[in-house]
Scaffold this motif. Sequence first.
Motif, short mmCIF file in Angstrom:
data_model
loop_
_atom_site.label_atom_id
_atom_site.label_comp_id
_atom_site.label_asym_id
_atom_site.label_seq_id
_atom_site.Cartn_x
_atom_site.Cartn_y
_atom_site.Cartn_z
N PHE A 1 -24.76 -46.70 -62.02
CA PHE A 1 -23.49 -46.80 -61.32
C PHE A 1 -23.36 -45.65 -60.31
N TRP A 2 -22.63 -45.92 -59.24
CA TRP A 2 -22.22 -44.88 -58.30
C TRP A 2 -20.70 -44.86 -58.21
N TYR A 3 -20.14 -43.66 -58.39
CA TYR A 3 -18.71 -43.44 -58.27
C TYR A 3 -18.46 -42.37 -57.20
N ARG A 4 -17.29 -42.42 -56.60
CA ARG A 4 -16.83 -41.30 -55.80
C ARG A 4 -15.56 -40.75 -56.42
N GLN A 5 -15.37 -39.45 -56.25
CA GLN A 5 -14.21 -38.81 -56.85
C GLN A 5 -13.44 -38.06 -55.78
N ASP A 6 -12.18 -38.38 -55.65
CA ASP A 6 -11.30 -37.74 -54.69
C ASP A 6 -10.01 -37.36 -55.39
N LEU A 7 -9.39 -36.28 -54.91
CA LEU A 7 -8.14 -35.83 -55.50
C LEU A 7 -7.11 -36.95 -55.50
N GLY A 8 -6.49 -37.16 -56.63
CA GLY A 8 -5.44 -38.16 -56.73
C GLY A 8 -5.93 -39.57 -56.98
N HIS A 9 -7.25 -39.76 -56.93
CA HIS A 9 -7.79 -41.12 -57.12
C HIS A 9 -8.71 -41.23 -58.33
N GLY A 10 -9.05 -40.14 -58.92
CA GLY A 10 -9.97 -40.21 -60.03
C GLY A 10 -11.34 -40.68 -59.58
N LEU A 11 -12.05 -41.34 -60.47
CA LEU A 11 -13.38 -41.87 -60.16
C LEU A 11 -13.24 -43.34 -59.77
N ARG A 12 -13.78 -43.68 -58.63
CA ARG A 12 -13.74 -45.07 -58.17
C ARG A 12 -15.15 -45.61 -58.01
N LEU A 13 -15.35 -46.81 -58.49
CA LEU A 13 -16.67 -47.42 -58.53
C LEU A 13 -17.07 -47.96 -57.16
N ILE A 14 -18.27 -47.57 -56.71
CA ILE A 14 -18.75 -47.99 -55.41
C ILE A 14 -19.69 -49.20 -55.55
N HIS A 15 -20.77 -49.00 -56.30
CA HIS A 15 -21.73 -50.07 -56.57
C HIS A 15 -22.29 -49.86 -57.97
N TYR A 16 -22.82 -50.94 -58.55
CA TYR A 16 -23.48 -50.80 -59.83
C TYR A 16 -24.61 -51.81 -59.95
N SER A 17 -25.48 -51.54 -60.91
CA SER A 17 -26.68 -52.37 -61.08
C SER A 17 -26.98 -52.51 -62.56
N TYR A 18 -27.32 -53.73 -62.97
CA TYR A 18 -27.67 -53.98 -64.37
C TYR A 18 -29.18 -54.07 -64.58
N GLY A 19 -29.94 -53.90 -63.54
CA GLY A 19 -31.38 -53.94 -63.69
C GLY A 19 -32.05 -54.04 -62.35
N VAL A 20 -33.38 -54.05 -62.37
CA VAL A 20 -34.17 -54.10 -61.14
C VAL A 20 -33.77 -55.31 -60.31
N HIS A 21 -33.55 -55.07 -59.05
CA HIS A 21 -33.18 -56.07 -58.04
C HIS A 21 -31.76 -56.61 -58.21
N ASP A 22 -31.00 -56.07 -59.16
CA ASP A 22 -29.61 -56.47 -59.33
C ASP A 22 -28.68 -55.41 -58.76
N THR A 23 -27.75 -55.81 -57.87
CA THR A 23 -26.74 -54.89 -57.37
C THR A 23 -25.41 -55.63 -57.28
N ASN A 24 -24.33 -54.89 -57.49
CA ASN A 24 -22.98 -55.47 -57.47
C ASN A 24 -22.02 -54.52 -56.78
N LYS A 25 -21.03 -55.08 -56.11
CA LYS A 25 -20.05 -54.26 -55.42
C LYS A 25 -18.95 -53.82 -56.37
N GLY A 26 -18.53 -52.58 -56.20
CA GLY A 26 -17.38 -52.07 -56.92
C GLY A 26 -16.13 -52.17 -56.07
N GLU A 27 -15.13 -51.39 -56.41
CA GLU A 27 -13.84 -51.49 -55.74
C GLU A 27 -13.80 -50.85 -54.36
N VAL A 28 -14.74 -49.94 -54.05
CA VAL A 28 -14.73 -49.25 -52.76
C VAL A 28 -16.11 -49.31 -52.12
N SER A 29 -16.67 -50.49 -51.98
CA SER A 29 -18.04 -50.65 -51.54
C SER A 29 -18.23 -50.67 -50.02
#
Lengths: 113, 112
Positions: free
Chosen positions: B33-61
Amino acid sequence: QKEVEQNSGPLSVPEGAIASLNCTYSDRVSQSFFWYRQYSGKSPELIMSIYSNGDKEDGRFTAQLNKASQYVSLLIRDSQPSDSATYLCAVFAGGTSYGKLTFGQGTILTVHP
Amino acid sequence: DAEITQSPRHKITETGRQVTLACHQTWNHNNMFWYRQDLGHGLRLIHYSYGVHDTNKGEVSDGYSVSRSNTEDLPLTLESAASSQTSVYFCASSVMVTGELFFGEGSRLTVL
């Protein structure tokens, strides 16, 4: 409404007191609930996980979950200055949000001697 | 010991440049998983992957991309960096989809 909301901070408690951190979530099908601790400038680390209604105790930490009220809390007994950190509530949802761990904005806790 | 490492730890770049943040884990976890962290927003999910060649968009992609060519690595690319992407970025991995996340030490990115 945010998916995961934590009580606004910062929270300041004296050493030896009980610190109470609260979190509500909006997705009724949420399955797993976590509390992470994050020291300033460091990465989050897991301190508690809870999956079913009720209390779960681990040393000075107690997590409480009430799925009917969509509420999860963390109690820290005998608070120590070393507990001063940001505490992040995280919820693993089901349904269309399956696969995503959503975090609250965090509550800053300060334990003063 | 198994671990998750991010590089660079600190980077300053200019608007419009392409930036890649590396994430490497030696736990052999399928989930990353990749998250970004900014003041007032906590950790927000950017992209994630469940395995090789798998990618999925998070809330701030928007403005970010990832690729997963092996189990160990999930690089995060900012195609054209914007000042709004100034943040601290955390990579994480897990054994189970519903389980504990293990975080890297974070990468602080400043876009001027």
